[in-house]
Each structure stands twice: as C-alpha cells, then as structure tokens.
Scaffold this motif. Structure first.
Motif, PDB file in Angstrom:
ATOM      1  N   HIS A 126      45.481 -12.571   5.306  1.00  0.00           N
ATOM      2  CA  HIS A 126      44.576 -13.284   4.413  1.00  0.00           C
ATOM      3  C   HIS A 126      43.803 -14.336   5.210  1.00  0.00           C
ATOM      4  N   SER A 127      42.513 -14.452   4.908  1.00  0.00           N
ATOM      5  CA  SER A 127      41.698 -15.379   5.685  1.00  0.00           C
ATOM      6  C   SER A 127      40.469 -15.831   4.907  1.00  0.00           C
ATOM      7  N   ILE A 128      39.863 -16.901   5.431  1.00  0.00           N
ATOM      8  CA  ILE A 128      38.502 -17.265   5.067  1.00  0.00           C
ATOM      9  C   ILE A 128      37.688 -17.112   6.351  1.00  0.00           C
ATOM     10  N   VAL A 129      36.382 -17.009   6.208  1.00  0.00           N
ATOM     11  CA  VAL A 129      35.541 -16.727   7.361  1.00  0.00           C
ATOM     12  C   VAL A 129      34.736 -17.959   7.752  1.00  0.00           C
ATOM     13  N   LEU A 130      34.766 -18.261   9.047  1.00  0.00           N
ATOM     14  CA  LEU A 130      33.919 -19.290   9.627  1.00  0.00           C
ATOM     15  C   LEU A 130      32.751 -18.578  10.303  1.00  0.00           C
ATOM     16  N   MET A 131      31.543 -18.854   9.843  1.00  0.00           N
ATOM     17  CA  MET A 131      30.336 -18.333  10.474  1.00  0.00           C
ATOM     18  C   MET A 131      29.655 -19.507  11.177  1.00  0.00           C
ATOM     19  N   ALA A 132      29.198 -19.279  12.418  1.00  0.00           N
ATOM     20  CA  ALA A 132      28.590 -20.369  13.159  1.00  0.00           C
ATOM     21  C   ALA A 132      27.462 -19.867  14.048  1.00  0.00           C
ATOM     22  N   VAL A 133      26.525 -20.769  14.299  1.00  0.00           N
ATOM     23  CA  VAL A 133      25.460 -20.546  15.278  1.00  0.00           C
ATOM     24  C   VAL A 133      25.643 -21.605  16.349  1.00  0.00           C
ATOM     25  N   ALA A 134      25.668 -21.163  17.610  1.00  0.00           N
ATOM     26  CA  ALA A 134      25.869 -22.091  18.722  1.00  0.00           C
ATOM     27  C   ALA A 134      24.659 -22.076  19.648  1.00  0.00           C
ATOM     28  N   ASP A 135      24.478 -23.190  20.373  1.00  0.00           N
ATOM     29  CA  ASP A 135      23.386 -23.268  21.344  1.00  0.00           C
ATOM     30  C   ASP A 135      23.890 -22.911  22.738  1.00  0.00           C
ATOM     31  N   THR A 136      23.078 -23.156  23.757  1.00  0.00           N
ATOM     32  CA  THR A 136      23.442 -22.767  25.122  1.00  0.00           C
ATOM     33  C   THR A 136      24.591 -23.599  25.684  1.00  0.00           C
ATOM     34  N   ALA A 137      24.841 -24.772  25.110  1.00  0.00           N
ATOM     35  CA  ALA A 137      25.946 -25.618  25.567  1.00  0.00           C
ATOM     36  C   ALA A 137      27.201 -25.388  24.722  1.00  0.00           C
ATOM     37  N   TYR A 138      27.200 -24.299  23.931  1.00  0.00           N
ATOM     38  CA  TYR A 138      28.334 -23.924  23.078  1.00  0.00           C
ATOM     39  C   TYR A 138      28.590 -24.948  21.973  1.00  0.00           C
ATOM     40  N   LYS A 139      27.564 -25.674  21.603  1.00  0.00           N
ATOM     41  CA  LYS A 139      27.679 -26.632  20.499  1.00  0.00           C
ATOM     42  C   LYS A 139      27.147 -25.987  19.233  1.00  0.00           C
ATOM     43  N   PHE A 140      27.810 -26.307  18.113  1.00  0.00           N
ATOM     44  CA  PHE A 140      27.388 -25.746  16.837  1.00  0.00           C
ATOM     45  C   PHE A 140      26.027 -26.292  16.411  1.00  0.00           C
ATOM     46  N   LEU A 141      25.164 -25.388  15.980  1.00  0.00           N
ATOM     47  CA  LEU A 141      23.910 -25.756  15.337  1.00  0.00           C
ATOM     48  C   LEU A 141      24.023 -25.601  13.829  1.00  0.00           C
ATOM     49  N   TYR A 142      24.913 -24.719  13.410  1.00  0.00           N
ATOM     50  CA  TYR A 142      25.076 -24.415  11.987  1.00  0.00           C
ATOM     51  C   TYR A 142      26.486 -23.873  11.786  1.00  0.00           C
ATOM     52  N   VAL A 143      27.117 -24.271  10.693  1.00  0.00           N
ATOM     53  CA  VAL A 143      28.459 -23.781  10.358  1.00  0.00           C
ATOM     54  C   VAL A 143      28.531 -23.515   8.866  1.00  0.00           C
ATOM     55  N   ASP A 144      29.147 -22.404   8.502  1.00  0.00           N
ATOM     56  CA  ASP A 144      29.430 -22.114   7.099  1.00  0.00           C
ATOM     57  C   ASP A 144      30.855 -21.576   7.055  1.00  0.00           C
TER      58      ASP A 144
END
Length: 200
Positions: A126-144
């Motif tokens: 059982h899980s919930i999903v983390l969706m993310a967009v990262a930049d070139t420095a591996y930092k999150f730009l967007y998280v859901d």
C-alpha cells in the motif's frame, strides 16, 4: 529552525500550564519523520503524553511548510523563472528547452481502513505517490504527494495539478523557441522515463 518557527508554534503561558518549548516540538516531529514510528519510545524520550505529541506534530508540519515553502520549494510561476530552469539544463547538460526532470515514487503506508485496491500498488504494498519535478541541481521545482498508489504512474502523472496548469496556460511556461543554431521553434518540455507518455 526553532527561531524561525517560534512565532507560529509558541503557545502562551497561563496560570494553568506552561507551554511546551518549540525546540521540543520540532525535535519530536523530526524524530517521528526519521523513524515513521509512533510508539511509546517517542513518548518516553520527550516525557510528553502521546496524545499531546499526536496533537502538535500536524501543527509543526504546517508551520514548517508556511515558513520554508518559498525558500525550499521555489516552484517557477513566470516565463522568466522557467527559462532560468531551462538555461541551467542547457548549460550543464547541453539539453535544451527542458524545464525539469519528472518522476514518481511510491511511499509505503499502513493499509487504510476499507481501501479496496486504491492504495495497493503494482509492487505489492500500500502506498501514496510522490510526484516531483527536479532541476539540474536535483532540487525540487514542484512536488505533489498523496495520490493513491493503485493508480498507474502514468495515470498519476497525467492528472496532477502542474500538468493541468501547463495545458491551460496557467503555469507561465514560455512559448516555443528555436534550439541553438536552429530556426524552427521547439516547445519547452519536461523529461521523464518511459512511464510517462509523450504529450504534445
């Protein structure tokens, strides 16, 4: 962190009780986040009733988000900000018109009551999903985070708020521009693995 969070977490002194220190609340919350366990050891480690810990942990979550969201998760909202993200992909990886790298991760959870198959994923838990967009420095730009694990990664990716905002021209994504040494405009885009379908 204690100094930053004090204004949101410090309770008033009353003749009935002395409030818990902000540092204690923060430390207990971090211990809970690190272990995922809410058992008697947390109660005994901090000498605070379990019911009190359960009450203040969500308050600490909200305070951390309120104070650090813009600093830690500066999601681009304008064409200029998205172009800066794309420029970093161009200069570092020589990959042009890319706004970010998108991926998802199943976060294991305890089975909710009467979940059916909504949270049971293809990996067998059982899980919930983390969706993310990262930049070139591996930092999150967007998280859901929070979609049911039983949804496919593609389905989850295709139903997130960022995609809706991009398709409805609300995200500030720049208009297509030519690649270096080219003349034909190419769209800005996100890159992901084969779990995510190509979209025009």
């Amino acid at each position: 962190m204690v100094e930053m969070l004090t204004s949101l977490l410090q309770k008033q002194f009353t003749f009935m009780r002395e409030p818990l220190q902000v540092g204690l609340k923060l430390e207990a919350t971090i211990c809970f986040l690190a272990t995922g366990n809410f058992n008697q050891s947390l109660q005994y480690s901090f000498r605070v009733e379990a019911s009190t810990i359960r009450k203040f942990i969500p308050e600490v979550y909200k305070a951390i988000i309120a104070i650090y969201e813009d600093e830690v998760l500066p999601s681009p909202k304008t064409e200029k900000a998205w172009r800066e993200a794309a420029d970093r992909f161009s200069s570092r990886w020589k990959y042009h018109n890319c706004l970010g790298a998108v991926d998802g991760k199943h976060i294991a959870i305890k089975m909710p009551p009467n979940p059916g198959s909504y949270y049971y994923n293809y990996k067998g838990f059982h899980s919930i999903v983390l969706m993310a967009v990262a930049d070139t420095a591996y930092k999150f730009l967007y998280v859901d985070v929070g979609a049911e694990g039983g949804a496919s990664s593609e389905g989850t990716g295709n139903n997130r708020s960022l995609l809706d905002a991009v398709e409805e021209n609300r995200a500030g994504v720049p208009q297509p521009e030519p690649l270096p040494n080219e003349y034909h405009p190419e769209p800005y885009h996100f890159v992901g693995d084969d779990t995510f379908s190509l979209r025009a």
